[in-house]
Design a protein around this motif. Structure first.
Motif: not given
Length: 100
Positions: A33-44
């Protein structure tokens, strides 16, 4: 249990080592969620070094998948608990029926 996060091209890769259980599932969720809040959109999320995932760990994955999709992102999993070695998994219902 340990989690490491690195970015490869445009994808945030989360390596999960050990077990994903009720006691540490929130740590994984918060890191993503921290990465998502930074604007990241693609996760593996890579589970190749994960020996066990309990039902609460699976619940976190469902929750993260929903949250990421709501933000316009995508989530991919790699080697989820080695279920593919325990069960034959088919990509369609028809292929599953034909496999008997």
């Amino acid at each position: 249990m340990s989690f490491s996060i690195k970015k490869q091209t445009e994808v945030v890769v989360v390596d999960v080592e050990g077990q994903l259980i009720v006691g540490n599932r929130q740590e994984l969720k918060q890191k993503v969620l921290d990465e998502l809040e930074k604007g990241e959109k693609k996760f593996l999320i890579d589970f190749s070094q994960t020996g066990y995932i309990d039902s609460s760990g699976l619940g976190v994955l469902v929750s993260l998948s929903k949250k990421i999709r709501e933000q316009g992102g995508e989530l991919r999993l790699f080697e989820l608990t080695k279920l593919d070695t325990l069960f034959q998994i088919s990509d369609t219902r028809e292929r599953a029926l034909e496999s008997f």
